[in-house]
Design a protein around this motif. Structure first.
Motif, PDB file in Angstrom:
ATOM      1  N   SER A 199      40.846  38.475  48.932  1.00  8.67           N
ATOM      2  CA  SER A 199      40.797  39.444  48.198  1.00  8.67           C
ATOM      3  C   SER A 199      39.653  40.466  48.906  1.00  8.67           C
ATOM      4  O   SER A 199      38.800  39.947  49.577  1.00  8.67           O
ATOM      5  CB  SER A 199      40.453  39.380  46.863  1.00  8.67           C
ATOM      6  N   GLN A 200      40.287  41.905  48.790  1.00  9.45           N
ATOM      7  CA  GLN A 200      39.373  42.780  49.146  1.00  9.45           C
ATOM      8  C   GLN A 200      37.964  42.933  48.427  1.00  9.45           C
ATOM      9  O   GLN A 200      38.256  42.705  47.164  1.00  9.45           O
ATOM     10  CB  GLN A 200      40.178  44.067  49.175  1.00  9.45           C
ATOM     11  N   PRO A 201      36.643  43.167  48.832  1.00  8.19           N
ATOM     12  CA  PRO A 201      35.800  43.499  48.000  1.00  8.19           C
ATOM     13  C   PRO A 201      35.961  44.538  46.756  1.00  8.19           C
ATOM     14  O   PRO A 201      36.231  45.305  47.125  1.00  8.19           O
ATOM     15  CB  PRO A 201      34.655  43.978  48.962  1.00  8.19           C
ATOM     16  N   GLY A 202      35.907  44.052  45.732  1.00 11.95           N
ATOM     17  CA  GLY A 202      35.993  44.849  44.427  1.00 11.95           C
ATOM     18  C   GLY A 202      37.343  44.896  43.980  1.00 11.95           C
ATOM     19  O   GLY A 202      37.553  45.380  43.005  1.00 11.95           O
ATOM     20  N   ALA A 203      38.336  44.176  44.580  1.00 12.16           N
ATOM     21  CA  ALA A 203      39.587  44.382  44.121  1.00 12.16           C
ATOM     22  C   ALA A 203      39.943  42.769  43.693  1.00 12.16           C
ATOM     23  O   ALA A 203      39.099  41.908  44.010  1.00 12.16           O
ATOM     24  CB  ALA A 203      40.571  44.345  45.116  1.00 12.16           C
ATOM     25  N   HIS A 204      40.775  42.714  42.535  1.00  7.12           N
ATOM     26  CA  HIS A 204      40.928  41.506  41.735  1.00  7.12           C
ATOM     27  C   HIS A 204      42.470  41.240  41.723  1.00  7.12           C
ATOM     28  O   HIS A 204      43.241  42.333  41.836  1.00  7.12           O
ATOM     29  CB  HIS A 204      40.453  41.645  40.374  1.00  7.12           C
ATOM     30  N   PHE A 205      42.888  40.041  41.862  1.00  3.94           N
ATOM     31  CA  PHE A 205      44.104  39.471  41.672  1.00  3.94           C
ATOM     32  C   PHE A 205      44.448  39.909  40.130  1.00  3.94           C
ATOM     33  O   PHE A 205      43.953  39.201  39.322  1.00  3.94           O
ATOM     34  CB  PHE A 205      44.280  38.195  42.272  1.00  3.94           C
ATOM     35  N   THR A 206      45.894  40.018  40.253  1.00  2.00           N
ATOM     36  CA  THR A 206      46.498  40.047  38.761  1.00  2.00           C
ATOM     37  C   THR A 206      46.876  38.646  38.496  1.00  2.00           C
ATOM     38  O   THR A 206      46.697  37.661  38.925  1.00  2.00           O
ATOM     39  CB  THR A 206      47.791  40.843  38.769  1.00  2.00           C
ATOM     40  N   ASP A 207      47.348  38.476  36.983  1.00  2.00           N
ATOM     41  CA  ASP A 207      47.337  36.991  36.486  1.00  2.00           C
ATOM     42  C   ASP A 207      48.785  36.361  37.417  1.00  2.00           C
ATOM     43  O   ASP A 207      48.755  35.283  37.603  1.00  2.00           O
ATOM     44  CB  ASP A 207      47.597  37.185  35.160  1.00  2.00           C
ATOM     45  N   GLY A 208      49.547  37.282  37.507  1.00  2.00           N
ATOM     46  CA  GLY A 208      50.918  36.744  38.306  1.00  2.00           C
ATOM     47  C   GLY A 208      50.393  36.236  39.802  1.00  2.00           C
ATOM     48  O   GLY A 208      51.003  35.392  40.206  1.00  2.00           O
ATOM     49  N   GLN A 209      49.574  37.356  40.329  1.00  2.00           N
ATOM     50  CA  GLN A 209      49.242  36.696  41.700  1.00  2.00           C
ATOM     51  C   GLN A 209      48.382  35.431  41.900  1.00  2.00           C
ATOM     52  O   GLN A 209      48.590  34.759  42.627  1.00  2.00           O
ATOM     53  CB  GLN A 209      48.417  38.115  42.236  1.00  2.00           C
TER      54      GLN A 209
END
Length: 72
Positions: free
Chosen positions: A32-42
């Motif tokens: 993941s990119q710094p500061g970005a978060h994955f969704t539950d689905g991802q």
């Protein structure tokens, strides 16, 4: 939980952790990119990919551990 069950679970956990580097390489998932978060689905998709990659990594180790068949 019996001691045998606990030992078997610990052995499976150790096996998973020892195969984790190979598993993650086989999975080929981007970080993941710094500061970005994955969704539950991802995250669910990523877990599924890692689970399948683990099965392949485990099978690879089993296959390469078998004695070589003699040319006959």
């Amino acid at each position: 939980m019996t001691p045998e069950t606990a030992n078997a679970q610990q052995a499976k956990q150790r096996e998973f952790m020892s195969l984790l580097p190979l598993t993650l390489e086989l999975a080929g998932l981007p970080k993941s990119q710094p500061g970005a978060h994955f969704t539950d689905g991802q995250m669910e998709v990523r877990v599924s990919v890692i689970r399948n990659a683990y099965k392949l990594a485990r099978q690879l180790v089993i296959d390469i551990s078998k004695p070589a068949e003699s040319a006959g």
